[in-house]
Design a protein around this motif. Structure first.
Motif, PDB file in Angstrom:
ATOM      1  N   VAL A   1      48.991  27.653  30.030  1.00 50.24           N
ATOM      2  CA  VAL A   1      48.052  26.553  29.812  1.00 50.24           C
ATOM      3  C   VAL A   1      48.374  25.383  30.743  1.00 50.24           C
ATOM      4  O   VAL A   1      47.465  24.747  31.299  1.00 50.24           O
ATOM      5  N   ALA A   2      49.655  25.103  30.933  1.00 55.06           N
ATOM      6  CA  ALA A   2      50.037  24.009  31.828  1.00 55.06           C
ATOM      7  C   ALA A   2      49.536  24.274  33.241  1.00 55.06           C
ATOM      8  O   ALA A   2      49.015  23.365  33.912  1.00 55.06           O
TER       9      ALA A   2
ATOM     10  N   ALA B   1      51.188  16.597  25.739  1.00 48.71           N
ATOM     11  CA  ALA B   1      50.490  16.905  26.988  1.00 48.71           C
ATOM     12  C   ALA B   1      50.291  15.629  27.796  1.00 48.71           C
ATOM     13  O   ALA B   1      49.833  14.612  27.264  1.00 48.71           O
TER      14      ALA B   1
ATOM     15  N   GLY C   1      48.316  14.465  31.189  1.00 51.86           N
ATOM     16  CA  GLY C   1      47.357  14.819  32.245  1.00 51.86           C
ATOM     17  C   GLY C   1      47.143  13.677  33.219  1.00 51.86           C
ATOM     18  O   GLY C   1      48.088  12.966  33.587  1.00 51.86           O
TER      19      GLY C   1
ATOM     20  N   GLU D   1      47.020  26.370  34.128  1.00 55.45           N
ATOM     21  CA  GLU D   1      45.550  26.444  34.145  1.00 55.45           C
ATOM     22  C   GLU D   1      44.918  25.063  34.169  1.00 55.45           C
ATOM     23  O   GLU D   1      43.929  24.828  34.896  1.00 55.45           O
ATOM     24  N   HIS D   2      45.466  24.131  33.371  1.00 52.29           N
ATOM     25  CA  HIS D   2      44.849  22.801  33.250  1.00 52.29           C
ATOM     26  C   HIS D   2      45.535  21.742  34.111  1.00 52.29           C
ATOM     27  O   HIS D   2      45.111  20.589  34.101  1.00 52.29           O
TER      28      HIS D   2
ATOM     29  N   ASP E   1      42.908  24.262  24.155  1.00 51.03           N
ATOM     30  CA  ASP E   1      43.083  25.625  24.671  1.00 51.03           C
ATOM     31  C   ASP E   1      44.380  26.227  24.130  1.00 51.03           C
ATOM     32  O   ASP E   1      44.410  27.382  23.678  1.00 51.03           O
TER      33      ASP E   1
ATOM     34  N   ARG F   1      42.679  15.155  34.601  1.00 46.48           N
ATOM     35  CA  ARG F   1      43.279  16.350  33.998  1.00 46.48           C
ATOM     36  C   ARG F   1      43.334  16.090  32.497  1.00 46.48           C
ATOM     37  O   ARG F   1      44.103  15.265  32.026  1.00 46.48           O
TER      38      ARG F   1
ATOM     39  N   ALA G   1      43.409  20.600  27.255  1.00 47.20           N
ATOM     40  CA  ALA G   1      44.536  21.519  27.444  1.00 47.20           C
ATOM     41  C   ALA G   1      45.142  21.910  26.099  1.00 47.20           C
ATOM     42  O   ALA G   1      45.447  23.087  25.852  1.00 47.20           O
TER      43      ALA G   1
END
Length: 402
Positions: free
Chosen positions: A295-296, A211, A213, A298-299, A234, A226, A231
């Motif tokens: 998820v990508a 991930a 961010g 949403e976050h 989740d 972010r 993330a």
């Protein structure tokens, strides 16, 4: 016991004391999957022992493997060499025998020495899983070679150095060697001290998700960050909700973050799945892609998945069942009575079955507590299971399995 005279001849050379001596010597070598010097010593010791067979013994370089490190980078992962023995490669009937030389105990693990628990039980690293099994395999092949039936059967022996971590550096070689074989035997330990065999197996897949961010100050402007850790947390929860009767999901580790006052911009999630069927594996692939995309979004992070199914599910079809029946009959003729049951564990038998070859993958010793400092081998099972394998191989040489 319903043994023919030539079958009795196949059992005569089996030497339990010699087998035990081999196991004790091999267990004294630390061969954890990441201990490359130890694996090199183990491979040479095995090469010396298997040189007693009438075939070519070679050490095969591992296939390249790449993994995701804690920083999210794809890096090379080194592995030890695999041992390959080829005997009568031009024979019309050929079988594959497989095992592994690596253990789960790294060089710095406290479990490094053998001790006797009682007169019949040896506690030692790798004794059951599977240096005892390797001794069983070798002794059975030596016994076969002493019979007139031997020239009718060709075989390859593959002892890989990376089974405990998924056989990524040997999977292609396993598939290549399995192609066209009448049957295969793998020398994992029995699933219970009474000699029970593993029957159908589920599959296994290992995954990493990186991930990316955006960092920010946790007090001044957290809204501009972010959070990569959040993330992936989740994502882990949503993946867990996919679990059901045909699929287990185990989010195992999240790596990332820095100081408490910084919104983390980087993290890596590692997880394992265990699909019981090919259909469950296919459904997971679809659901996984959907969840990652959600998820990508949403976050507002970038998610990069890596990995996949490394051990396909292993059902038992009619051809495989005939091999199980052959093994069970051979056991009964030797006074050994055992059954089988499904197993949640995986091994190289999964890969062999995926190549369309019938396989029984728990032909090794009786023992237990594998992958722990309490691992033990029941010593009389060395000669017992060597006799079983020798008889099975003799009957395969004689054409018992169509």
């Amino acid at each position: 016991m319903g043994l023919e005279q030539d079958e009795q001849q196949a059992l005569a050379p089996i030497d339990g004391a010699a087998m035990l001596a081999r196991v004790e010597g091999w267990c004294a070598i630390n061969s954890g999957t990441r201990n490359l010097p130890g694996l090199a010593r183990q491979a040479q010791a095995l090469a010396d022992a298997f040189a007693a067979l009438p075939g070519a013994v070679t050490l095969v370089d591992p296939a390249p493997v790449r993994m995701i490190d804690a920083a999210g980078r794809e890096v090379a992962q080194a592995h030890g060499q695999h041992l390959l023995v080829r005997v009568r490669p031009d024979a019309a009937r050929r079988v594959l025998l497989t095992g592994h030389m690596d253990t789960v105990y790294p060089a710095d693990h406290p479990f490094q020495f053998a001790r006797w628990l009682d007169a019949d039980t040896l506690n030692a690293p790798g004794a059951a899983d599977m240096k005892g099994g390797l001794a069983v395999m070798l002794e059975a092949l030596l016994a076969l070679e002493a019979t007139p039936a031997a020239p009718r059967l060709g075989y390859d022996v593959l002892i890989n150095a990376d089974e405990e971590t998924g056989s990524l550096a040997s999977a292609a070689l396993i598939a290549q060697l399995a192609s066209g074989r009448v049957a295969a035997l793998t020398y994992e330990p029995a699933t219970a001290p009474d000699g029970t065999l593993a029957h159908a197996r589920g599959g296994s897949g290992n995954y990493s998700v990186v991930a990316t961010g955006r960092s920010a100050h946790a007090g001044r402007n957290p809204q501009d960050g972010r959070n990569a850790v959040l993330a992936l947390a989740d994502l882990a929860l949503q993946l867990k909700w996919l679990a059901g009767p045909e699929l287990s999901v185990n989010p195992a580790k999240i790596e990332g973050g820095s100081a408490n006052n910084v919104v983390p911009d980087h993290a890596v999630l590692r997880f394992n799945i265990r699909p019981q069927t090919t259909g469950a594996a296919e459904r997971f692939a679809v659901d996984f892609a959907r969840i990652v995309a959600g998820v990508a979004a949403e976050h507002e992070v970038q998610l990069h998945p890596h990995g996949g199914i490394t051990r396909p599910p292993k059902p038992v079809d009619a051809r495989a069942q005939r091999l199980f029946d052959l093994v069970q009959r051979a056991g009964a003729d030797l006074g050994q009575h055992f059954g089988w049951r499904p197993s949640g564990g995986v091994c190289d038998g999964n890969n062999i079955a995926a190549a369309g070859v019938p396989v029984v993958d728990t032909m090794g010793v009786r023992g237990g507590a594998i992958h722990s400092p309490d691992e033990y081998m029941i010593v009389p099972s060395l000669a017992e299971r060597a006799g079983l394998s020798a008889l099975v191989l003799h009957r395969l040489a004689s054409g018992e399995l169509p």
